[in-house]
Structure formats: structure tokens, C-alpha cells
Write a protein that holds these residues in place. Structure first.
Motif, short mmCIF file in Angstrom:
data_model
loop_
_atom_site.label_atom_id
_atom_site.label_comp_id
_atom_site.label_asym_id
_atom_site.label_seq_id
_atom_site.Cartn_x
_atom_site.Cartn_y
_atom_site.Cartn_z
N TYR A 64 0.79 -1.07 -0.15
CA TYR A 64 0.00 0.27 -0.11
C TYR A 64 0.83 1.30 -0.06
CZ TYR A 64 1.59 -1.01 4.61
OH TYR A 64 2.15 -1.39 5.78
N ILE A 114 -2.15 -6.76 2.41
CA ILE A 114 -1.78 -7.56 3.59
C ILE A 114 -0.42 -7.46 3.66
CG2 ILE A 114 -1.88 -10.11 4.18
CD1 ILE A 114 -4.72 -8.88 3.58
N ASP A 144 9.88 -2.89 7.13
CA ASP A 144 10.34 -3.62 8.47
C ASP A 144 9.33 -4.59 9.17
OD1 ASP A 144 9.88 -0.36 8.46
OD2 ASP A 144 9.67 -1.27 10.77
N ASN A 173 11.65 1.70 7.45
CA ASN A 173 11.53 3.12 7.88
C ASN A 173 11.39 3.45 9.32
OD1 ASN A 173 9.03 2.12 8.41
ND2 ASN A 173 8.03 3.11 6.41
C1 LIG Z 1 -1.28 -9.39 7.99
C2 LIG Z 1 -1.40 -7.95 8.36
N1 LIG Z 1 -1.50 -7.60 9.56
C3 LIG Z 1 -1.62 -6.40 10.09
C4 LIG Z 1 -1.98 -5.33 9.16
C5 LIG Z 1 -2.38 -3.90 9.69
N2 LIG Z 1 -1.38 -2.86 9.13
C6 LIG Z 1 -1.32 -2.34 8.10
S1 LIG Z 1 0.08 -1.67 7.69
C7 LIG Z 1 0.88 -2.21 8.91
C8 LIG Z 1 2.49 -1.83 9.38
C9 LIG Z 1 3.50 -2.42 8.41
O1 LIG Z 1 4.64 -1.97 8.81
P1 LIG Z 1 5.94 -2.15 7.81
O2 LIG Z 1 5.82 -3.59 7.02
O3 LIG Z 1 6.94 -1.72 8.29
O4 LIG Z 1 5.32 -1.00 6.47
P2 LIG Z 1 5.28 0.55 6.40
O5 LIG Z 1 3.80 0.82 6.56
O6 LIG Z 1 6.27 1.30 7.57
O7 LIG Z 1 5.73 0.87 5.06
C10 LIG Z 1 -0.04 -3.24 9.67
C11 LIG Z 1 0.39 -3.89 11.01
C12 LIG Z 1 -2.11 -5.68 7.81
N3 LIG Z 1 -2.56 -5.08 6.85
N4 LIG Z 1 -1.80 -7.19 7.42
#
Ligand SMILES: Cc1ncc(C[n+]2csc(CCOP(=O)(O)OP(=O)(O)O)c2C)c(N)n1
Ligand SMILES: [Mg+2]
Length: 324
Positions: A64, A114, A144, A173
Motif C-alpha cells: 500500500y 496484507i 520492516d 522506515n
Molecule cells: C497481515 C497484516 N497484519 C496487520 C495489518 C495492519 N497493518 C497495516 S500496515 C501495518 C504496518 C506495516 O509496517 P511495515 O511493514 O514496516 O510497512 P510501512 O507501513 O512502514 O511501510 C500493519 C500492521 C495488515 N494490513 N496485514
């Protein structure tokens, strides 16, 4: 040292991403559009350096927060904006939005909302390249936080065992939504997780596009030569919080943010290219003016494009399989 043409191309990508992000935030702030938007402001250097080592025929998957990855790979600005704001002129006819941005014409194969969801899909793309003896490589971009997800570990293990031509690029980040990274993992360097799978892992300054490009070029060469995957941990920072306009960012220490902004990768790379004589101030102004126009025209195209008709709801959901 990276070649001048390549460095110019990297800055062009960075500035285009910067300008589209600024435009998107402007449209949201003035109420011209009402959409969820995950800004990658501050992370421009990562896909810009990476994409300079890729071909149009290579693939990426992203998240996303992947508008910058998609633009860096070469997706047209107007169609990307139209997709994010849900208009028929978008790369997915406005039915994907930022959660499912894709553009197979230039190898942007999947975006997933996801966390970690598109990482195994990158393996599938890489497996196809391996099975058809194509030298295309696939880049999986993720955050991360994604490296704590089970599917991420399974994908890395499989890619290492099968020596898939895939490059795992972690955009570190320092936050997953509202949680600082070190509250959700106990390893300082995410690249060390590659050791568990017998894979090469490197940590680079993702805000230094030249360093990013060098790491990218090495990983791409390894993948094309059939020597298997690489995990690149690109250190960066998220300037706009998790969801733009909604996140008040109170949980992000002010000094930490100020330090990151003082090293903003876009003006820093601009200054470096001028100081090192890669571009003159005039060349730079011309390059930026051309991109300003490209983005203004793109936004105009997107805003003029209508929303998809309700009759389109069930079209493009499944691929049509033509019997052999
Ligand atoms: C499997 C899953 N668990 C939880 C979520 C809710 N969620 C959306 S964004 C996010 C944070 C992810 O962080 P990171 O991978 O560091 O990506 P960033 O947003 O920092 O680019 C979470 C926990 C989700 N979308 N999918
Ligand atoms: Mg993150």
C-alpha cells in the motif's frame, strides 16, 4: 562511482515521486479528493536507486505504501494518480486504488494491503522466470514490519533453497503503523535474518541513492546469473506518518523526525549532483520544470477522468482462460 546518466535518471525518478506525493497530499488537503493515502515521503531514494538497475521486463511487487516503487519502475504519472483516486483512467481502471496498484505493462505485478502478502507472489514470478529460462528478475518491496510475518520467512527460505532470481528489498522506515521497530523485533539489523536461510543479506543507507544503486546492481547481477536471491535492508524514514492526514505522529520523537528531515534524501541528492558537476543548476531547473509539467498534466488528466461505472463491478475480477 555511478555513471552520470544513471545518476541523472535516479534523480529524475526521485523528483517525480516527490512531486506526485506533494500533489496527492495537496489534493487531499484541499478536499478535492477523499481517499486513503500512504505517503512514502522520505523513502524516494530506495526504489529510485533500485529501479536504475532494473529493465522494463523485470518485475516488482509492493505494498500500500508503494506509489514510489510503481513510479520508479516507470508507470505513467497520470494513470497512477487516476488509480489512487479511483478513476477509470487509472492503471487498473480505478478499481484497485493504492492498495492494489499494478501495471503489468512495465512489470508492476502486484500490490498487497496484507503486510508481507506480496512477498510469496514475488517468488512465483521469479519461479516462472527460472522455469522459462528468462533472465528477468523480480524485486519484492516491503517494510520492516513485514519481516515479522510468517509468510515472509517462508518466502525467503524457499527462494534461497530454489535459488530464485528475486531480490527482497526491505524499506526500513523504523515504524510499523504506530509501533517503533525495536518494540516488535529483537534484531538490530534486519539483513541478519538472511543468515537463517543461507542468503546474502546487506544493510545499506537507502537515503543514499548511489549506495542503493550499487547494492541493487550487485543483487540483480547475482540473480540474473542464477546465483539466487539477496535481502537488501534499505535504511530510511517515514516523514508523513502511517496514513496521511489522519496520523498525528505524536509517537514519533520530534528530534528523530528533525534529524531525518535535515537529511531529506531529495534535496541532499540534488545538491550532491550539482556539487559533483553531474548537472548544472540550469540543467536541474529544466529537468524539474519538465517533471512539474508532467505531474500537473497527470493530475489534470486524473481529475477529469470519471469514476468507474457500477456495471464494471464484476469485470476484470478473474483472468479469462482461453482453452488451448
Ligand atoms: C497481515 C497484516 N497484519 C496487520 C495489518 C495492519 N497493518 C497495516 S500496515 C501495518 C504496518 C506495516 O509496517 P511495515 O511493514 O514496516 O510497512 P510501512 O507501513 O512502514 O511501510 C500493519 C500492521 C495488515 N494490513 N496485514
Ligand atoms: Mg515500516
Amino acid at each position: 562511482m555511478t555513471d552520470s546518466e544513471i545518476r541523472r535518471g535516479i534523480y529524475e525518478r526521485m523528483y517525480r515521486i516527490f512531486k506526485v506525493d506533494e500533489t496527492m497530499r495537496g489534493l487531499i488537503m484541499k478536499g478535492a479528493v477523499s481517499v486513503i493515502y500512504y505517503s512514502a515521503r522520505g523513502q524516494e531514494g530506495v526504489p529510485s536507486g533500485m529501479s536504475a538497475a532494473l529493465r522494463d521486463t523485470d518485475y516488482i511487487t509492493t505494498t500500500y505504501r508503494g506509489m514510489h516503487d510503481t513510479l520508479a519502475k516507470g508507470a505513467p504519472v497520470g494513470e497512477v494518480i487516476a488509480e489512487i483516486i479511483g478513476r477509470v483512467g487509472g492503471t487498473c481502471k480505478g478499481k484497485g486504488g493504492i492498495m492494489h496498484l499494478s501495471d503489468p505493462r512495465i512489470g508492476v505485478m502486484a500490490t498487497s494491503g496484507i503486510v508481507g502478502g506480496a512477498v510469496p507472489i514475488a517468488n512465483g514470478l521469479a519461479l516462472r522466470s527460472q522455469m522459462t529460462n528468462s533472465d528477468a528478475v523480480t524485486v519484492a518491496y516491503f517494510g520492516d514490519g513485514a519481516t515479522n510475518i510468517g509468510a515472509w520467512h517462508e518466502a525467503l527460505n524457499m527462494a534461497a533453497v530454489w535459488k530464485l532470481p528475486v531480490i527482497f528489498v526491505c524499506q526500513n522506515n523504523e515504524y510499523g503503523e504506530f509501533t517503533p521497530r525495536m518494540e516488535s523485533m529483537n534484531v538490530k539489523e534486519i539483513s541478519s535474518r538472511a543468515d537463517s536461510y543461507g542468503m546474502t543479506g546487506v544493510t545499506v543507507n537507502g537515503n543514499d541513492p548511489d549506495a542503493m544503486y550499487e547494492a541493487a546492481a550487485a543483487a540483480v547481477a547475482r540473480a540474473r546469473a542464477g546465483e539466487g536471491p539477496t535481502l537488501i535492508e534499505a535504511m530510511t524514514y517515514r516523514f508523513m506518518g502511517h496514513v496521511f492526514g489522519v496520523d498525528t505522529m505524536e509517537y514519533m520523537p520530534k528530534e528523530e523526525m528533525a534529524a531525518a528531515q535535515a537529511n531529506d534524501p531529495v534535496p541532499a541528492y540534488r545538491a550532491r549532483l550539482i556539487n559533483e558537476g553531474v548537472l548544472s543548476e540550469d540543467d536541474m531547473a529544466a529537468l524539474e520544470a519538465a517533471i512539474d509539467k508532467e505531474v500537473a498534466d497527470g493530475a489534470e488528466f486524473a481529475l477529469a477522468s470519471p469514476a468507474p461505472d457500477a456495471s464494471e463491478t464484476y469485470t476484470d475480477v478473474y483472468a479469462e482462460v482461453v482453452p488451448a
